[in-house]
Design a protein around this motif. Structure first.
Motif, PDB file in Angstrom:
ATOM      1  N   SER A   1     -37.421  66.903  37.790  1.00 30.39           N
ATOM      2  CA  SER A   1     -38.587  66.892  36.905  1.00 30.39           C
ATOM      3  C   SER A   1     -39.817  67.531  37.522  1.00 30.39           C
ATOM      4  O   SER A   1     -40.748  67.907  36.801  1.00 30.39           O
ATOM      5  CB  SER A   1     -38.920  65.444  36.511  1.00 30.39           C
ATOM      6  OG  SER A   1     -39.240  64.674  37.660  1.00 30.39           O
ATOM      7  N   GLY A   2     -39.867  67.645  38.835  1.00 29.30           N
ATOM      8  CA  GLY A   2     -41.029  68.221  39.487  1.00 29.30           C
ATOM      9  C   GLY A   2     -40.646  68.882  40.802  1.00 29.30           C
ATOM     10  O   GLY A   2     -39.568  68.627  41.352  1.00 29.30           O
TER      11      GLY A   2
ATOM     12  N   ARG B   1     -46.423  66.766  37.329  1.00 27.08           N
ATOM     13  CA  ARG B   1     -45.032  66.463  37.660  1.00 27.08           C
ATOM     14  C   ARG B   1     -44.741  66.732  39.136  1.00 27.08           C
ATOM     15  O   ARG B   1     -44.009  65.986  39.789  1.00 27.08           O
ATOM     16  CB  ARG B   1     -44.092  67.264  36.761  1.00 27.08           C
ATOM     17  CG  ARG B   1     -44.106  66.767  35.310  1.00 27.08           C
ATOM     18  CD  ARG B   1     -43.113  67.483  34.428  1.00 27.08           C
ATOM     19  NE  ARG B   1     -43.532  68.846  34.096  1.00 27.08           N
ATOM     20  CZ  ARG B   1     -43.016  69.942  34.637  1.00 27.08           C
ATOM     21  NH1 ARG B   1     -42.055  69.849  35.546  1.00 27.08           N
ATOM     22  NH2 ARG B   1     -43.442  71.140  34.269  1.00 27.08           N
TER      23      ARG B   1
END
Length: 397
Positions: free
Chosen positions: A189-190, A364
């Motif tokens: 996600s990041g 994120r």
């Protein structure tokens, strides 16, 4: 090129701290443009990594004996912070290229001569979390088999350092690229652009000279530093090394704050029509966030200055407590930047969630960065508190 010539060449060409920061600032426009691409591709571009090489970032802590600059962690953290204001993944990988080169300099000189053979422009990746592993002691070294996670920047690495070769051994072991298989499982996600994939080793032989004791690393007594006599090498490796990630998080928060500030210019509140930048609440929130970022930079710079003093002196003035100070400050800064990112997100409003807006990417990236195992605030605070009360290290089963 022999060692004496390399050293003389490095000394003649060593840039200043200010020059290194200026090189980082010059790259910011293209790094901003490439940030979405890096996230989509789940790795930095070849162009970006070549620009980092050309700027000499991996050489910041590299020994002059092998063509490096030996500029110190204060230069490293400022370069990392600067790069991260444009692209979190780029700052994260810059940190690791710098720190990993420093790690290589802690190994015995024989290993370093192998590492830099043919070129003083090498890149390294590390892996420390073993999904499964087997280490067998054999004549002249060990054999490693297993799979390790989080090898950031691995696509560009010439060498790899395994930091936890087995469940019972925390020594570091150096592995050449040809002995490593990459497994692309980096769907996250990041910090997607860091390319932190798994690596697999299959019965790889590691000679004894490519191994360094975790106790020597933890006490500043590594064979590489005994030979090279670099002042910072007298300190436990973790004291300066832990600061690369907080430096990156500070830079990401700076970049995020700038993006929020820009986003709110000319924007009006949906129901009241009030201009967002004229709202007292937004002015106060922005001021609070910028002040927290400023405080984080001051904490980092103060810690770098003290570490430089301790390195020159050959040790910390109060080892019983000072052993925990760097971890305390680094973890505190990381926690503060995580909280700042949340405040900035709430302040920016719903338009910040669109993928075309860098705010959501910074958020994120910071959210993932603060989860790093080295920056657990509760653990750092507990250890420091026990030291202050002279309770001794906590026994862990």
């Amino acid at each position: 090129m022999n060692i004496e010539v390399k050293t003389a060449k490095a000394q003649a060409q060593t840039p200043t701290k200010e020059e290194m920061i200026a090189r980082a600032e010059a790259l910011l426009p293209q790094l901003r443009e490439r940030s979405a691409e890096a996230e989509k591709n789940r790795r930095l571009s070849d162009e970006t990594v070549q620009e980092f090489r050309d700027a000499g970032f991996p050489k910041i802590l590299q020994p002059k004996r092998f063509g490096g600059y030996e500029l110190g962690p204060d230069t490293a953290t400022e370069v990392i912070r600067t790069i991260s204001t444009a692209c979190g993944s780029s700052g994260w990988v810059t940190n690791l290229f710098v720190v990993h080169t420093w790690q290589a300099s802690l190994f015995p000189i024989e290993a370093q001569e192998e590492y830099w053979a043919g070129s003083d422009d090498k890149l390294c990746s590390t892996a420390s979390f073993a999904m499964n592993s087997k280490m067998e002691e054999v004549d002249g070294g060990v054999r490693l088999t297993g799979r390790w996670k989080f090898s950031s920047g691995c696509d560009f690495a010439d060498w790899f350092i395994i930091m936890k070769p087995s469940s019972t051994c925390f020594d570091w072991m150096m592995i050449p690229r040809e002995d490593v298989t990459l497994v692309d499982d980096w769907f996250v996600s990041g910090l997607s652009g860091t390319g932190s994939k798994d690596i697999v080793l299959d019965n790889v032989f590691v000679p004894a000279h490519r191994r360094v004791s975790i106790m020597d690393i933890a006490t500043g007594q590594t064979p590489g530093m005994k030979e090279l006599q670099i002042p910072m090498g007298r300190l436990p490796f973790g004291w300066p090394a832990i600061w690369g990630i907080p430096a990156a998080l500070i830079g990401m928060a700076e970049g995020m704050a700038a993006a929020v500030q820009k986003t709110l210019i000319g924007k009006k509140a949906l129901f009241t029509g009030e201009v967002q930048v004229e709202r007292v609440a937004n002015q106060m929130k922005l001021t609070e966030c910028l002040t927290d970022i400023h405080a984080a930079k001051l904490i980092m710079r103060n810690r770098m200055a003290e570490l430089n003093e301790w390195a020159a002196a050959g040790g910390a003035p109060n080892p019983a407590i000072d052993a925990y100070v760097s971890h305390r400050d680094a973890s505190y800064v990381a926690r503060m930047m995580g909280q700042t990112a949340l405040k900035l997100t709430q302040m920016a409003g719903a338009t910040s969630v669109y993928l075309g807006n860098p705010i959501q990417r910074f958020q994120r990236d910071i959210n993932v960065g603060v989860t790093h195992v080295s920056l657990v605030w509760e653990e750092a605070a507990e250890n420091y508190g026990r030291a202050v009360w002279e309770l001794g290290p906590k026994q862990r089963g």
